[in-house]
Design an enzyme around this catalytic site. Structure first.
Site: not given
Ligand code: TYM
Length: 331
Positions: A115, A197, A200
């Site tokens: 990032k 990956k 979004k």
């Molecule tokens: P975020 O918002 O980027 O993504 C949400 C969840 O989706 C999963 N994910 C994917 N899994 C498989 N293939 C992909 N292409 C893909 N893109 C996204 C991510 O692994 C995630 O599980 N930091 C986290 C959010 C967060 C969080 C937490 C998660 C904040 N606090 C506490 C668990 C526990 C994040 O940015 O997810």
């Protein structure tokens, strides 16, 4: 453990329209815990502001993410669904945990490195300490399992290190959380650059299938998916594009890779891509229908946000006051 039940916790950032990567890698797996675990699923808006957001869009996506949780099968009576900034204990614990997290540990986070390259004009301290806020999310609820995609594994491991360090100094404070990464959907890749990956925040909309894309769009995106010069549908380590499509098809149909290879034996990539698009669009249709009903009723979503935040705050406050007591803060 909370109330004699194991705890499942996860979160999604409302930083972009949600993708099938978010759905298959994470949200789809959340409901597996609804019956036996105490479940908290959060819309992590405080994390989202580590990169610049347009306020009206952040607000819209916060409602949408909550509605999508429910549309994807999370029953709000069985799961605590809430918005992170509604529970101030998250940022309060984050400050405390900052003092138990090492600069070197945060410097090694690959998401921070990625990032900061992508947002070189805004490498702010929040982006750097992002995993500490994530650790507070998890640790506030004495979490046992954290269902996430593989890209979040490193953050959950850091959370475990922070918990272990804290527990060593102040025993029995936090439960040690376990990342749960579903093998078959651990990483859904970009349709245009299948070594990356699906994200979004990707600027190329053809690389990403959004949960709310209509059927024609979904089929068009899969038809344009980057593959290779072969034509037969078979798994091979270097065929990233086809492997990704096979993963997606397998997630939606429950078929194994061998079954998929047999099904498309003698057929070309064109037929396969169409089948993947149709399976995906058909699976998303009921989610979209439910989403449309929910998003039309803002008042209902606000009632849920309020209820969720009250439930979450109750447990969060308990952990936070235990932490403060242990540290020697006058209560
Ligand atoms: P975020 O918002 O980027 O993504 C949400 C969840 O989706 C999963 N994910 C994917 N899994 C498989 N293939 C992909 N292409 C893909 N893109 C996204 C991510 O692994 C995630 O599980 N930091 C986290 C959010 C967060 C969080 C937490 C998660 C904040 N606090 C506490 C668990 C526990 C994040 O940015 O997810």
């Amino acid at each position: 453990m909370l109330d004699n039940k194991k705890v499942s916790y996860s979160g999604v950032q409302p930083s972009g329209n949600l993708t099938i990567g978010n759905y298959l890698g994470a949200i789809k797996n959340f409901s597996a815990y609804s019956d036996e675990y105490k479940c908290f699923y959060c819309v992590v808006d405080s994390h989202a502001i580590t990169v610049r957001q347009v306020p009206a869009e952040l607000r819209r996506r916060t409602y949408e993410t909550l509605a999508l949780y429910i549309a994807c099968g999370l029953d709000p009576d069985k799961n605590t669904l809430y918005v992170q900034s509604h529970v101030p204990a998250h940022t309060e614990l984050a400050w405390i945990l900052n003092c138990f997290t090492m600069f070197g540990e945060l410097s090694r986070m690959t998401q921070f490195k990625d990032k900061s390259e992508r947002h070189a004009d805004n490498v702010n301290a929040g982006l750097f300490t992002y995993p500490v806020l994530m650790a507070s999310d998890i640790l506030l609820y004495q979490t046992d399992v954290v269902p996430v995609g593989v890209d979040q594994k490193q953050h959950v491991e850091l959370c475990r290190n922070i918990a272990a360090r804290f527990n060593q100094l102040y025993p029995d404070t936090f439960t040690m959380p376990e990342p749960i990464i579903s093998k078959d959907s651990m990483k859904i890749a970009s349709l245009q650059e299948p070594t990356k990956k699906m994200s979004k925040s990707d600027e190329n909309v053809n690389a990403v299938v959004y949960i709310l894309d209509d059927k024609d769009t979904i089929i068009r995106k899969f038809k344009r998916a980057v593959t290779d010069s072969e034509t037969c549908v078979r798994y091979a380590p270097e065929k990233h594009g086809i492997n990704n499509l096979m993963t997606i098809y397998s997630c939606y149909t429950g078929k194994t890779f061998e079954e998929i290879e047999r099904e498309f034996d003698g057929k070309g990539y064109g037929d396969f891509k169409l089948a993947v698009g149709e399976a995906c669009a058909d699976a998303l249709a009921p989610v979209q229908q439910k989403f449309n009903e929910l998003i039309a009723d803002k008042a209902y979503l606000e009632t849920l946000m309020k209820k969720g935040a009250e439930e979450a705050a109750y447990y969060a406050r308990k952990t936070l006051s235990k932490v403060k007591r242990k540290l020697g803060f006058v209560q």
